[in-house]
Design a protein around this motif. Structure first.
Motif, PDB file in Angstrom:
ATOM      1  N   UNK A 169       3.211  14.577   0.163  1.00  0.00           N
ATOM      2  CA  UNK A 169       3.853  13.404   0.638  1.00  0.00           C
ATOM      3  C   UNK A 169       3.909  13.887   2.287  1.00  0.00           C
ATOM      4  N   UNK A 170       4.339  14.919   2.258  1.00  0.00           N
ATOM      5  CA  UNK A 170       4.698  15.575   3.630  1.00  0.00           C
ATOM      6  C   UNK A 170       3.258  15.620   4.596  1.00  0.00           C
ATOM      7  N   UNK A 171       2.403  15.857   4.043  1.00  0.00           N
ATOM      8  CA  UNK A 171       1.177  15.857   4.845  1.00  0.00           C
ATOM      9  C   UNK A 171       0.680  14.607   5.389  1.00  0.00           C
ATOM     10  N   UNK A 172       0.876  13.736   4.335  1.00  0.00           N
ATOM     11  CA  UNK A 172       0.485  12.437   4.784  1.00  0.00           C
ATOM     12  C   UNK A 172       1.367  11.863   5.869  1.00  0.00           C
ATOM     13  N   UNK A 173       2.601  12.099   5.607  1.00  0.00           N
ATOM     14  CA  UNK A 173       3.514  11.612   6.817  1.00  0.00           C
ATOM     15  C   UNK A 173       3.280  12.112   8.065  1.00  0.00           C
ATOM     16  N   UNK A 227       0.781  -1.080  -0.046  1.00  0.00           N
ATOM     17  CA  UNK A 227      -0.147   0.057   0.124  1.00  0.00           C
ATOM     18  C   UNK A 227       0.632   1.273  -0.171  1.00  0.00           C
ATOM     19  N   UNK A 228       2.002   1.210  -0.182  1.00  0.00           N
ATOM     20  CA  UNK A 228       2.779   2.273  -0.255  1.00  0.00           C
ATOM     21  C   UNK A 228       2.802   2.969  -1.574  1.00  0.00           C
ATOM     22  N   UNK A 229       2.873   4.278  -1.697  1.00  0.00           N
ATOM     23  CA  UNK A 229       2.792   4.865  -3.074  1.00  0.00           C
ATOM     24  C   UNK A 229       4.202   4.919  -3.532  1.00  0.00           C
ATOM     25  N   UNK A 230       4.579   4.439  -4.410  1.00  0.00           N
ATOM     26  CA  UNK A 230       5.901   4.303  -5.105  1.00  0.00           C
ATOM     27  C   UNK A 230       6.597   5.642  -5.526  1.00  0.00           C
ATOM     28  N   UNK A 231       5.652   6.262  -6.293  1.00  0.00           N
ATOM     29  CA  UNK A 231       6.314   7.671  -6.977  1.00  0.00           C
ATOM     30  C   UNK A 231       5.274   8.544  -6.518  1.00  0.00           C
ATOM     31  N   UNK A 232       6.017   9.781  -6.325  1.00  0.00           N
ATOM     32  CA  UNK A 232       4.910  11.152  -5.686  1.00  0.00           C
ATOM     33  C   UNK A 232       4.240  11.297  -6.862  1.00  0.00           C
ATOM     34  N   UNK A 233       3.001  11.754  -6.559  1.00  0.00           N
ATOM     35  CA  UNK A 233       2.012  12.165  -7.554  1.00  0.00           C
ATOM     36  C   UNK A 233       2.753  13.282  -8.416  1.00  0.00           C
ATOM     37  N   UNK A 234       2.209  13.359  -9.602  1.00  0.00           N
ATOM     38  CA  UNK A 234       2.911  14.277 -10.761  1.00  0.00           C
ATOM     39  C   UNK A 234       2.240  15.513 -10.819  1.00  0.00           C
ATOM     40  N   UNK A 235       2.175  16.148  -9.660  1.00  0.00           N
ATOM     41  CA  UNK A 235       1.814  17.387  -9.562  1.00  0.00           C
ATOM     42  C   UNK A 235       2.720  18.589  -9.912  1.00  0.00           C
ATOM     43  N   UNK A 236       2.415  19.777 -10.058  1.00  0.00           N
ATOM     44  CA  UNK A 236       3.385  20.781 -10.376  1.00  0.00           C
ATOM     45  C   UNK A 236       3.884  21.384  -9.078  1.00  0.00           C
ATOM     46  N   UNK A 244      -0.075   6.872   0.612  1.00  0.00           N
ATOM     47  CA  UNK A 244      -0.534   5.717   0.216  1.00  0.00           C
ATOM     48  C   UNK A 244      -0.843   5.385  -1.286  1.00  0.00           C
ATOM     49  N   UNK A 245      -0.752   4.259  -1.612  1.00  0.00           N
ATOM     50  CA  UNK A 245      -1.083   4.065  -3.053  1.00  0.00           C
ATOM     51  C   UNK A 245      -2.416   4.369  -3.623  1.00  0.00           C
ATOM     52  N   UNK A 246      -2.455   4.813  -4.560  1.00  0.00           N
ATOM     53  CA  UNK A 246      -3.745   5.160  -4.845  1.00  0.00           C
ATOM     54  C   UNK A 246      -4.301   3.743  -5.626  1.00  0.00           C
ATOM     55  N   UNK A 247      -5.713   3.700  -5.519  1.00  0.00           N
ATOM     56  CA  UNK A 247      -6.399   2.463  -5.694  1.00  0.00           C
ATOM     57  C   UNK A 247      -6.238   2.041  -7.213  1.00  0.00           C
ATOM     58  N   UNK A 248      -5.778   2.852  -8.212  1.00  0.00           N
ATOM     59  CA  UNK A 248      -5.411   2.417  -9.703  1.00  0.00           C
ATOM     60  C   UNK A 248      -4.429   1.468  -9.477  1.00  0.00           C
ATOM     61  N   UNK A 307     -13.476   0.992   1.308  1.00  0.00           N
ATOM     62  CA  UNK A 307     -12.856   2.133   1.539  1.00  0.00           C
ATOM     63  C   UNK A 307     -11.636   2.104   1.848  1.00  0.00           C
ATOM     64  N   UNK A 308     -10.701   3.126   1.511  1.00  0.00           N
ATOM     65  CA  UNK A 308      -9.324   2.774   1.917  1.00  0.00           C
ATOM     66  C   UNK A 308      -8.569   4.016   2.008  1.00  0.00           C
ATOM     67  N   UNK A 309      -8.109   4.544   3.157  1.00  0.00           N
ATOM     68  CA  UNK A 309      -8.413   4.138   4.319  1.00  0.00           C
ATOM     69  C   UNK A 309      -9.650   3.989   4.750  1.00  0.00           C
ATOM     70  N   UNK A 310      -9.882   3.168   5.515  1.00  0.00           N
ATOM     71  CA  UNK A 310     -11.542   2.802   5.734  1.00  0.00           C
ATOM     72  C   UNK A 310     -12.262   3.789   6.548  1.00  0.00           C
TER      73      UNK A 310
END
Lengths: 507, 462, 462, 507
Positions: free
Chosen positions: B360-364, A41-50, B254-258, B216-219
């Motif tokens: 990323x920072x806010x999630x962390x 469930x870890x996101x591997x790459x940061x989202x590609x936001x500007x 978190x990984x996006x559901x896609x 839902x995730x996180x549920x």
């Protein structure tokens, strides 16, 4: 401005805002926090936001705001059916109070007595305005209120053991498409009545349509033509005799405040758009509120909770016996409930009636003037209309080739709105004007003058109109099928980037 | 005596009215109402309180609002579908701009800025969820989930829908209300220790008439569902679709559901820059891949980018407008109308400000703070900081069963200490006994959390 | 470790800096500082508290501000140069617009709106004071008065200035500081029963070197000076100018000074739509007739309307720019710079909203409320509602001499009852003993005033 | 928009806002209130203000706002010397707190502890930034701070019995004209030093100018040329030896924060513009703040009150032994004091130094690029500059006839500011650019590109530039003497109406 797409402003390393940092001792206690996430469930790459500095983000959106024609900026008559009225600034100031903005919907009732009081007091006002008995402000648009009413109709018949039997809902063609669409979502077959030659819903057709399968009847009155069905009580009687419920789309209530009510017309339910009739802003298309009212008989069907008042205390009632459940989370758009309460209090009973009267006066003034413009007409019954009129440029199109879409683009050059969304497209080359009470005679004359000018151009030099806009933010949009061809449409910038080569090939 | 002219109604000026009536050719305004039968016309004025001037109105409303206690005054640990997060001032500046506030449904020329801002919102959110299509916002998460599910049913032509039992009960009510009578719903059970979906139960219920599974995730209960890929595999084998609801503020970490096979993703935008507004800040989103069968089933407006006749210039418009109920009435896809466009624009501003690092920072930070809170809560005798053993994002179930107090009693004592405790779960999940759903985010300081722990210690010692 | 890029400073990105340094042809930014001698360069970082992120900053500042008690929480009767009035929400909307907030000194083309708004302000205020020339706002009433007096001295070529003894002492300090050493000042006494100017004293002091007399109406002490025309006659006979300071919100009901012979009128705009802001809302104005000898002596910018090359279109520009210190340095008229333009625009909005009837109505309501307050205060044993016998506008001197308490003591007790009592005059006008200057305006309800009376009764009974 | 003058919107009977009404019982008790006014003081006719509905007033001013190019909307580099930097929105949000907006300046100190704390804490910050010992925030612009400093100089010498003797103040030609003007207001003779051939103030000229008549020396450093006088300590020593005070105009401090300070350069006083260097907005030209700092020796001369802190309590100190009195009522522009404190706290010590460094980096980048534009030059010393540069189009004008005023109008077409007020007009065809730290390289390139484009046009097709603006809100202003001819100027609408016939005759 010639403002790029926000992704084009990307400069690696820039930053728009700094977030509240983690406390050092917290980090010492728990580590990085994210290692707790399972690997899968870890996101591997940061989202590609500007990545963009704050000033540039602000400049971008401020410029886009200036490229948006809010009703504060023009004589907002052309978005007929939408009741674009003056949005008082005092109300906006009030909703920015932290005691409104910073409330959590699950706070203990004791700590939100003020909020509940506003819900309750608006409920009382709406009861008086409609004649009905209880209101819910949970539905967050007219469409959702229609959906909630259709849900109540279903629940009601189920409760009476007729859920399966009654599977038809009757509406009229000049009522808003959401009436039919939301009833269909609730599984109903739709019977659509077409008007008689004067534009009135036809009572004979209604009588022919009702049966023991009739679950309900939904209608706007006046419809989007501005024509009031004076036989409405007979209509609701017919439905009631057949065992159906009548629900009223009061999206066009602006000419009726203090004049006539849902109750006397025999409706079991109705809704008002707070963002239209009750002066909450449209906010580019929501959030909004469809205030849903019912008779006492239907109270227990409302979406929960509703606000009650006993012994000096406001409370939330969740246990409604036959509640349809929920249509929107928690309580709805509370800040718009506050706005509409404030608006009603700013006007008082006489003021509300003046709103209605001036909306009707303004509309009939425009009606008279527009009919005098070469090429314009208003199909159906002659005489007066209520708060809006659906007009037609059919004659203009026949005589000059200029269509209502052409007029739309040319109106842009005058800094005015002129809407094209006149579902259903029965009136040919339609345009719908609703001047409301907010505009002065001088404002109306300005709008009328622009229409006159365009009519004149159409007859004298139609190319000016057909090549518009000449003076807009952007040039004319390429008329190829970019929006309807699945190979060409780009609903996001990433898709646009992927498709750019495809684009190039097409060119 | 003539009535005062109201500042909101310019044409109340009698001379102007007279002139207009003359143009129309009637004697009085009431003549224009001749279409309304006498018996339907109200004989008396509405019984409403008298009009207030602006200053009186302000004192009146502020007097009422002062009866509220806001989350600026008390420290708030309520979440459960509406969350307190940091809101950059620029977000407020933009959504309070008079232009955006009062615009509505103009055309791509005079409202170019609105179209662009919403197209950009779609594009920014698409990056966050890593999908190619995002709609103009819907009402809220519940309705977005309901619509996503209806889309899945239309795509698959099936009628049965599975819902994880851990889906927020209030959200389920919306889903079921929107789904019935067309669809049938069934719940999939969860593991009581971790909250994770019971895959065996899923397999049992995954019959060939299943259109989709929604979880839902996180549920709702805070935990992270780690079996996304396994679930997806099961669904794919059954040709059912996977619909996942997410809290978008989690997607920096978190990984996006896609990434684990979701076909449709939905959720609530409120965490991305909206004030809570007693639930007025909610707004839903739906995202899919750019496949015709998905795009064609959206009921919502979808803004697309198009070239103009001027080289290098962009315009915008409605993609596949003929899908909608605007165009097709009851034959359109579900229904569309005014929804929550301003919150979409605001979420776009939020994402543009935070950028990839900020998300990323806010999630962390959220995860660090919430883990710290659980750690500290665990130090309190008879309190379990987290009812589940599994990892969680910003919410977690605090277990008070051993304290001898009900959540209701505890929350009352916390209010005396200017703290809003977590949501009481004893009604929605009676099987957990006396537990409460607490929410900790980046806005909570260490002092806020320590204060909660201290307050609980004192309260429970009483 | 590289420093974080601050959101306010985009070019902190190291790669961008490197690129820019390369273009310039230096190795480091500090090389660009080579012009600053080593011994002047700071060796250490400034000793300031560390940076706060936006959310921390907000909590920090709001935490500090929460130590304040505002006039929204307590009922306020303080005036004395800064007054609490009703502010239409539209005023705030306009002066908070990002465009007006961040504009400065652009040219008539790209800042057309700013020029027009200020020209309109000049024109609207001109109607209120019934004069033909009004300047772009000055700092505040005190400086406007000081400048008006200096203008009068230049026009007459004389050096002596008479000040009414009832002029606000704090304002006098500004006037005298701006006037010295060039001008000499002398006070004209007043009638202790009415506050009215002592015309005999005036005659004595009105020598041939007198450039001007300055007085205020309504005066600092609240009373209305009724001898305007007589004073003007005396001055005219001596070829001295009459400079009058006014509270502009009184001018819907009081005659503007131009009607009783004033040559220069000045005052403060703060009552016309500005929040008090702990005195940040002050802004001064100066008005004269459209005579060359007056216009030429303004130090301020004066915006004028001009045609453009397109028939019927207006543009704007600086009238007689060559007067100013911008153009002439020390040879210009006094000095000009940034003053209070945004408050000028706001005052224009205020006047446009109220119109002629509104200005009359607000003046009338203020007088009714303040008279009611005095009437009720007179009901309290040992309290005199108004120290003077003469009519007053919104302020009046409450006389506590017979109560046995000092104003300081009384005000402390009022604060306990959530009331800010009037300004203690015992230092500025010791000859009145224990008196306080109270201010009552249209924002005070009957309940507010009755509450004050009740609180005083209780306090004095102790 | 083609927005009329507000008086043209007049519609008798309309109303913009309703005022709080008088209570009926109050009216019963006191009557109409206005009869108390002596007949001689009654206003006979209502003021001739327009009557306009609320929506129309709002629309008018909103449109005017859109016709104003705030720094939020463009790459605001062209108003050189004004330090147009990013105005953080969070600060604007904070100053709108009722606990800031709704404070009365005479409230009991106990009830404004938060406000006083902010004054005091900003004072502490400014002390550290400047090295001086006490600050007053009463002066409400740079000009007023200069005036206050000149007032202190006078009071100081009077106190020392030299008030009459010392009657000269020395300044430099490239310092702001307000330095000379305000000193003249305080009765001083002005001695203005001209620079040497490299643009530096000339120490020999200074030595020649000082005498026992020297009261003080006021200077900006760097001056508006962006040139830093490295001998500044020698200058202040010369003045001190002559018995004068040195006061420092720090309007150009943006490149110096954390780099060098007033104290070490030997100044007795200095001021900073909070609305420039410390990111308070310019607000169309005020209200603003000139933060005035002095050494401990001069503390007692400050305008009163100042804020002190003892035993956990903030208080106002009014009894300063030699106070010059007041320059502005009460405490100054408190909300801007708050803004600047917030800005300093958002940056911290490292951030402030980065501000300075980036301002200098940005400026030297532009300097390098602008010098490469055909027709542009920067008079005086070669090499680096600090935070701004005064450039010259002298060569462009000679070669093409295009003047810097022409460029101003053409820059409007690019949606950019370009200021013409470069007092004194010594540099020929001047333009002054100050990029500050707020703009990205891409922003700078955009501005530079516009200048390049105009230079190109000037050489290839000067008419484009000379007939600008082509794309502005209004067309070119009539170049007759409407603004300088007393018979034609109209400073108010009423004068315009009176003069209209005169206008017509001229035409």
């Amino acid at each position: 401005w010639n403002e790029p797409i926000i992704f084009e402003l990307h400069q690696p390393g820039e930053k728009g805002v700094e977030l509240p940092p983690v406390n050092e001792n917290v980090a010492l206690s728990v580590g990085d926090g994210t290692s707790a996430i399972p690997a899968s469930m870890q996101r591997k790459n940061k989202p590609n936001l500007p990545e963009i500095g704050q000033a540039r983000v602000l400049r971008h959106y401020l410029r886009l705001s200036q490229e948006t024609l809010g009703s504060d900026f023009n004589v907002e008559i052309g978005q007929g059916t939408c009741t674009m009225k003056y949005i008082p600034k005092i109300n906006e100031l009030l909703v920015r109070d932290p005691k409104m903005m910073e409330l959590h919907p699950l706070q203990n009732e004791e700590t939100v007595q003020g909020m509940l009081e506003i819900f309750y007091k608006l409920d009382l006002c709406m009861r008086e305005i409609s004649g009905l008995d209880y209101f819910s402000f949970q539905p967050s648009s007219g469409t959702q209120a229609l959906f909630a009413m259709a849900s109540i109709v279903r629940k009601y018949h189920e409760q009476n053991g007729e859920g399966d039997k009654r599977d038809e809902i009757i509406t009229t063609i000049f009522s808003h498409p959401s009436q039919a669409a939301t009833a269909a979502v609730k599984g109903y077959k739709i019977i659509t009545l077409h008007p008689d030659e004067n534009g009135f819903p036809d009572i004979e057709k209604l009588k022919a349509a009702v049966s023991e399968r009739t679950a309900g009847f939904v209608v706007a009155n006046p419809e989007d033509t501005g024509i009031f069905n004076s036989k409405i009580k007979e209509f609701t009687d017919v439905i009631h005799q057949a065992g159906g419920l009548c629900f009223y789309d009061q999206a066009n209530a602006n000419g009726l405040l203090g004049i006539t009510r849902a109750k006397e017309a025999g409706f079991d339910m109705c809704f008002f758009n707070l963002h239209k009739t009750f002066a909450a802003p449209h906010m580019c298309g929501g959030p909004a509120t469809g205030a849903l009212g019912v008779t006492a008989e239907l109270k227990e069907y409302l979406p929960a909770p509703i606000v009650e008042y006993h012994d000096g205390k406001y409370s939330l009632k969740n246990d409604l016996a036959h509640s349809i459940g929920k249509v929107r989370s928690f309580h709805g758009v509370a800040q718009t409930v506050l706005r509409s309460y404030a608006w009603i209090r700013a006007l008082g009973p006489e003021g509300l009636k003046e709103v209605a009267k001036m909306a009707v006066l303004n509309n009939n003034y425009m009606y008279h003037k527009v009919l005098a413009i070469r090429g314009a007409s208003a199909p159906y019954v002659k005489g007066h209309r209520l708060e809006q009129v659906r007009y037609s440029w059919e004659q203009l199109t026949q005589e000059t080739g200029v269509t209502t879409e052409d007029v739309t683009l040319r109106m842009t050059d005058f800094g005015l709105h002129y809407w094209t969304s006149h579902h259903p497209y029965i009136v040919k080359q339609p345009f719908t004007l609703e001047p409301t009470e907010s505009y002065s005679k001088e404002d109306l004359d300005e709008y009328i003058h622009a229409l006159e000018q365009i009519s004149k151009e159409a007859y004298e030099n139609p190319e000016i109109v057909k090549t518009a806009p000449h003076n807009s933010t952007i040039h004319k949009i390429d008329e190829q099928d970019y929006l309807d061809n699945p190979d060409k449409w780009c609903i996001t910038w990433r898709t646009y980037l992927k498709n750019t080569k495809a684009y190039d090939l097409v060119k | 005596m003539s009535q005062k002219v109201h500042p909101y109604i310019p044409n109340m000026v009698p001379e102007v009215q007279a002139e207009m009536l003359k143009v129309i050719g009637v004697e009085s305004i009431m003549e224009l109402y001749s279409c309304i039968p006498e018996e339907l016309q109200l004989k008396e004025n509405l019984k409403l309180p008298p009009a207030l001037t602006e200053y009186e109105l302000r004192r009146h409303i502020e007097g009422i609002l002062n009866k509220n206690t806001s989350t600026k005054e008390y420290v708030n640990f309520l979440g459960a579908g509406c969350w307190q997060h940091f809101i950059p001032a620029v977000c407020d500046e933009i959504n309070q701009r008079s232009e955006f506030l009062t615009a509505y449904a103009g055309e791509p020329y005079e409202d170019h800025g609105r179209f662009q801002a919403l197209f950009e919102y779609q594009s920014l959110l698409a990056e966050l969820v890593d999908m190619d299509v995002v709609n103009v916002p819907t009402f809220d998460w519940g309705q977005a989930a309901a619509t996503s599910i209806r889309m899945a049913a239309r795509i698959t032509g099936r009628k049965k829908v599975l819902l994880a039992k851990t889906v927020a009960p209030e959200r389920s009510k919306i889903i079921i209300n929107y789904g019935t009578p067309t669809l049938e719903f069934e719940y999939v059970q969860f593991d009581t220790k971790s909250g994770a979906m019971d895959l065996e139960d899923l397999k049992t219920k995954l019959t060939e008439d299943v259109a989709a599974l929604y979880f839902e995730n996180p549920s709702y209960l805070g935990f992270i569902e780690a079996q996304g890929q396994e679930i997806s595999n099961l669904l794919k084998a059954n040709e059912s679709l996977m619909v996942v609801g997410v809290d978008p503020i989690s997607l920096g970490v978190l990984a996006p559901p896609s990434h684990y096979g979701a076909d449709i993703v939905c959720g609530d935008l409120q965490p991305l820059g909206m004030h809570m507004n007693y639930s007025g800040g909610q707004a839903g989103f739906i995202a899919t891949h750019n496949e015709l069968k998905f795009v064609n089933e959206y009921p919502s407006r979808l803004f697309g980018i198009v070239p103009t006749v001027k080289e290098g210039e962009y315009g915008f418009g409605d993609v596949a407008y003929e899908r909608t109920s605007f165009a097709q009435r009851e034959k359109g896809k579900e229904s569309v109308g005014t929804q929550t466009a301003l919150w979409g624009i605001t979420a776009g501003v939020y994402l543009a400000l935070l950028g990839p690092d900020g998300m990323q920072e806010v999630g962390q930070t959220i995860m660090q703070n919430s883990q710290y809170a659980v750690q500290q809560l665990n130090q309190i005798a008879n309190v379990r900081g987290s009812h589940f053993e599994s990892p969680f994002f910003k919410e977690f179930i605090v277990d008070f069963n051993q304290t001898g107090y009900t959540v209701e009693q505890i929350n009352k004592r916390l209010i005396e200490k200017k703290i809003f405790g977590g949501k009481d779960l004893s009604l929605e999940f009676p099987e957990f006994g006396q537990t409460a759903l607490f929410c900790v985010t980046e806005v909570h300081t260490k002092e806020d959390i320590d204060g909660l722990v201290q307050a609980l210690k004192t309260s429970l010692a009483k």
